[in-house]
Design a protein around this motif. Structure first.
Motif, short mmCIF file in Angstrom:
data_model
loop_
_atom_site.label_atom_id
_atom_site.label_comp_id
_atom_site.label_asym_id
_atom_site.label_seq_id
_atom_site.Cartn_x
_atom_site.Cartn_y
_atom_site.Cartn_z
N ASN A 8 -30.82 -37.48 -22.55
CA ASN A 8 -30.90 -36.08 -22.67
C ASN A 8 -29.48 -35.52 -22.92
N LYS A 9 -29.48 -35.05 -24.40
CA LYS A 9 -28.37 -34.51 -25.05
C LYS A 9 -28.14 -32.97 -24.40
N GLN A 10 -27.02 -32.62 -24.12
CA GLN A 10 -26.79 -31.29 -23.66
C GLN A 10 -25.60 -30.47 -24.40
N HIS A 11 -25.69 -29.56 -25.03
CA HIS A 11 -24.55 -28.87 -25.61
C HIS A 11 -24.89 -27.13 -25.74
N ASP A 12 -24.14 -26.53 -25.06
CA ASP A 12 -24.08 -25.29 -24.73
C ASP A 12 -23.04 -24.47 -25.34
N LEU A 13 -23.07 -23.12 -26.03
CA LEU A 13 -22.10 -22.52 -26.54
C LEU A 13 -22.13 -21.03 -26.07
N HIS A 14 -21.22 -20.43 -25.51
CA HIS A 14 -21.15 -19.28 -24.99
C HIS A 14 -19.88 -18.32 -25.56
N MET A 15 -20.30 -17.14 -26.43
CA MET A 15 -19.30 -16.42 -27.03
C MET A 15 -18.96 -15.05 -26.29
N HIS A 16 -17.82 -14.68 -26.09
CA HIS A 16 -17.76 -13.31 -25.30
C HIS A 16 -16.88 -12.49 -26.41
N SER A 17 -17.91 -11.40 -27.10
CA SER A 17 -16.92 -10.17 -27.64
C SER A 17 -16.26 -10.94 -29.04
N ARG A 18 -16.77 -11.98 -29.40
CA ARG A 18 -16.15 -12.93 -30.40
C ARG A 18 -14.64 -13.02 -30.31
N LYS A 19 -14.22 -13.14 -29.10
CA LYS A 19 -12.82 -13.45 -28.79
C LYS A 19 -12.52 -14.48 -27.82
N GLN A 27 -17.70 -33.80 -27.37
CA GLN A 27 -17.27 -35.21 -27.40
C GLN A 27 -15.91 -35.50 -27.93
N ASN A 28 -15.28 -34.72 -28.94
CA ASN A 28 -14.32 -35.00 -29.64
C ASN A 28 -13.84 -33.76 -30.59
N VAL A 29 -12.37 -33.56 -30.33
CA VAL A 29 -12.03 -32.52 -31.05
C VAL A 29 -11.15 -33.20 -32.53
N GLU A 30 -12.05 -33.15 -33.76
CA GLU A 30 -11.37 -34.09 -34.72
C GLU A 30 -10.60 -33.29 -35.52
N GLU A 42 -22.22 -33.16 -28.51
CA GLU A 42 -23.53 -33.96 -28.08
C GLU A 42 -24.64 -33.79 -29.49
N LEU A 43 -24.63 -32.82 -30.16
CA LEU A 43 -25.86 -32.46 -30.96
C LEU A 43 -25.08 -31.97 -32.37
N GLY A 44 -24.26 -32.85 -32.88
CA GLY A 44 -23.81 -32.85 -34.21
C GLY A 44 -22.11 -32.33 -34.24
N HIS A 45 -21.76 -32.17 -35.48
CA HIS A 45 -20.53 -31.57 -35.80
C HIS A 45 -20.44 -30.09 -35.70
N HIS A 72 -14.65 -15.88 -36.66
CA HIS A 72 -15.36 -15.56 -37.74
C HIS A 72 -16.86 -16.03 -37.99
N SER A 73 -16.98 -17.35 -37.80
CA SER A 73 -18.05 -18.02 -38.10
C SER A 73 -18.24 -19.43 -37.23
N LEU A 74 -19.43 -19.83 -36.91
CA LEU A 74 -19.88 -21.12 -36.33
C LEU A 74 -20.64 -21.69 -37.04
N ILE A 75 -20.56 -23.10 -37.67
CA ILE A 75 -21.08 -23.66 -38.55
C ILE A 75 -21.51 -25.14 -37.94
N TYR A 76 -22.88 -25.29 -37.94
CA TYR A 76 -23.29 -26.72 -37.43
C TYR A 76 -23.57 -27.46 -38.69
N LEU A 77 -23.07 -28.67 -38.64
CA LEU A 77 -23.45 -29.72 -39.77
C LEU A 77 -24.46 -30.38 -39.55
N ASP A 78 -25.36 -30.55 -40.39
CA ASP A 78 -26.86 -31.29 -40.12
C ASP A 78 -26.36 -32.81 -39.71
#
Length: 94
Positions: A8-19, A27-30, A42-45, A72-78
């Motif tokens: 069961n892969k789990q990945h959550d993202l919470h953003m507060h006021s874009r700050k 899993q890793n900071v490339e 867990e769900l991709g780059h 400014h942006s959050l981009i998930y790679l396929d």
């Protein structure tokens, strides 16, 4: 017949006021600098772009990451096209 246990892969993202950004399932900071973070989750780059970005808290053992800065942006790679995307990323990070 025994079926393999489903992971069961789990990945959550919470953003507060874009700050502030808080992530789980990291899993890793490339790579990272003050304008871009490239993360393996867990769900991709995931690419996070902005200004004055810096790590507030990092625990890869627990899969947790907290960032601060102007987002400014959050981009998930396929995830199905990782081989192709890695070639593009290599060109970007030369």
């Amino acid at each position: 017949m025994i079926e393999p246990a489903k992971v069961n892969k789990q990945h959550d993202l919470h953003m507060h006021s874009r700050k502030q950004v808080e992530l789980t399932g990291v899993q890793n900071v490339e790579s990272f600098d003050s304008e871009e973070f490239l993360l393996r989750t867990e769900l991709g780059h995931l690419t996070i772009r902005g200004n004055h970005l810096h790590i507030k808290n990092l625990s890869l053992e627990n899969g947790l990451l907290s960032l601060e800065g102007n987002v400014h942006s959050l981009i998930y790679l396929d995830p199905g096209a990782q081989g192709k995307n890695k070639g593009i990323l290599r060109k970007l990070f030369k």
